[in-house]
Design an enzyme around this catalytic site. Sequence first.
Site, PDB file in Angstrom:
ATOM      1  N   ASP A 179       0.846  -1.196   0.000  1.00  0.00           N
ATOM      2  CA  ASP A 179       0.000   0.000   0.000  1.00  0.00           C
ATOM      3  C   ASP A 179       0.882   1.246   0.000  1.00  0.00           C
ATOM      4  O   ASP A 179       1.818   1.346   0.791  1.00  0.00           O
ATOM      5  CB  ASP A 179      -0.894  -0.031   1.248  1.00  0.00           C
ATOM      6  CG  ASP A 179      -1.951   1.042   1.203  1.00  0.00           C
ATOM      7  OD1 ASP A 179      -2.917   0.875   0.445  1.00  0.00           O
ATOM      8  OD2 ASP A 179      -1.797   2.046   1.917  1.00  0.00           O
ATOM      9  N   ASN A 187      -2.449  12.789  -3.668  1.00  0.00           N
ATOM     10  CA  ASN A 187      -3.410  13.268  -4.663  1.00  0.00           C
ATOM     11  C   ASN A 187      -3.913  14.677  -4.332  1.00  0.00           C
ATOM     12  O   ASN A 187      -4.058  15.515  -5.218  1.00  0.00           O
ATOM     13  CB  ASN A 187      -4.604  12.311  -4.749  1.00  0.00           C
ATOM     14  CG  ASN A 187      -4.366  11.207  -5.761  1.00  0.00           C
ATOM     15  OD1 ASN A 187      -3.583  11.371  -6.690  1.00  0.00           O
ATOM     16  ND2 ASN A 187      -5.029  10.082  -5.578  1.00  0.00           N
ATOM     17  N   HIS A 192      -4.610  14.654  -9.350  1.00  0.00           N
ATOM     18  CA  HIS A 192      -4.783  13.255  -9.751  1.00  0.00           C
ATOM     19  C   HIS A 192      -3.876  12.816 -10.898  1.00  0.00           C
ATOM     20  O   HIS A 192      -3.528  11.654 -11.003  1.00  0.00           O
ATOM     21  CB  HIS A 192      -6.246  12.978 -10.090  1.00  0.00           C
ATOM     22  CG  HIS A 192      -7.089  12.825  -8.861  1.00  0.00           C
ATOM     23  ND1 HIS A 192      -7.737  13.905  -8.287  1.00  0.00           N
ATOM     24  CD2 HIS A 192      -7.346  11.762  -8.073  1.00  0.00           C
ATOM     25  CE1 HIS A 192      -8.362  13.493  -7.201  1.00  0.00           C
ATOM     26  NE2 HIS A 192      -8.158  12.194  -7.049  1.00  0.00           N
ATOM     27  N   ASP A 196      -1.569   9.608 -10.811  1.00  0.00           N
ATOM     28  CA  ASP A 196      -1.489   8.496 -11.772  1.00  0.00           C
ATOM     29  C   ASP A 196      -0.041   8.178 -12.119  1.00  0.00           C
ATOM     30  O   ASP A 196       0.355   7.009 -12.201  1.00  0.00           O
ATOM     31  CB  ASP A 196      -2.252   8.846 -13.060  1.00  0.00           C
ATOM     32  CG  ASP A 196      -3.766   8.737 -12.879  1.00  0.00           C
ATOM     33  OD1 ASP A 196      -4.193   8.274 -11.795  1.00  0.00           O
ATOM     34  OD2 ASP A 196      -4.500   9.108 -13.811  1.00  0.00           O
ATOM     35  N   GLU A 223      -4.562   2.462  -4.573  1.00  0.00           N
ATOM     36  CA  GLU A 223      -3.108   2.537  -4.424  1.00  0.00           C
ATOM     37  C   GLU A 223      -2.555   1.260  -3.799  1.00  0.00           C
ATOM     38  O   GLU A 223      -1.482   1.247  -3.220  1.00  0.00           O
ATOM     39  CB  GLU A 223      -2.720   3.769  -3.583  1.00  0.00           C
ATOM     40  CG  GLU A 223      -3.093   3.706  -2.108  1.00  0.00           C
ATOM     41  CD  GLU A 223      -4.505   4.182  -1.794  1.00  0.00           C
ATOM     42  OE1 GLU A 223      -5.363   4.142  -2.695  1.00  0.00           O
ATOM     43  OE2 GLU A 223      -4.744   4.574  -0.638  1.00  0.00           O
TER      44      GLU A 223
END
Length: 307
Positions: A179, A187, A192, A196, A223
């Site tokens: 994780d 973010n 965003h 990515d 994630e």
Amino acid sequence: MQHWLKDLQRKPKLLLVDDQRINILTLHELFREECDIFMAMNGEQALETCRKSLPDLILLDVHMEGIDGHEVCRRLKKDPETHDIPVIFVTAQGAEEDEVLGLELGAVDFIVKPINPTIVRARVNTHLTLKYQSDLLRSLALLDGLTGVANRRKFDEELGRTWRQSLREKTELSIIMIDIDYFKRYNDHYGHLRGDTCLQSVAGALEAAVNRPYDLLARYGGEEFVCLLPNTHLKGAVVVAERMQACVRALQLEHADSGIGQVVTVSMGVATMTANSTDGAQVLLEAADRQLYKAKQAGRACIRSGI
Ligand SMILES: [Mg+2]
């Protein structure tokens, strides 16, 4: 590139099954250039070769001593590992009942003996092309579009498969749950699109740490990533997890709000089991998830392992 995509670039594997050597030799001569040929002279051998080598297509003689062609086909269709291998029956001339039964059993086609090379070649090529196209589509459907690693569906499939393998062979199976720490903050801070890009970079780093072709890294969701390590004990899995940690750290991705050295880090949970029942795979996944939770409780950017 994912190994199961690379696998599509190889020569097609063709299994020839017939109890008459001369029939096998004739077919071998026709296809030896463009295919990797496997041969079997009875039903038992055919089933064993199928499980071991997973051919792309089988040319299967109907009449054989012992397990005949129809029974071979019946068994292949029952087994989830061999279920999708297309079968072409090779029947004697005028044996319409054989053909009807064959098609009912799930054969894709049939060829009549004595063999006409042009017809056999055309039919085999058609079915090899169809097999290739369906394998390719299936593979693409199992990729995560953003990161290019396997997606959740592929992971679930492989978990089921390797769990059955562990049950059969009494080998240990390990899972690493991964994780990205404080990804929501990432973010919020960077937007965003950068989020990515971060996911793509981390996926690349994790993948670089996985060496064996049968190990699988997948995006589990958001994630979260997960790595499946067949035939691996806990210590071995922890070594892989440590290598993953090192690869992610080496990226030195800035994360101003992380509170952990202001770089992107990951938490990991590792668990290992030997399968002991047909439906226990979920227990292993939950064990890895519990370890991941412990890693987060321990301050993140670390590994926890156990059951
Ligand atoms: Mg025969």
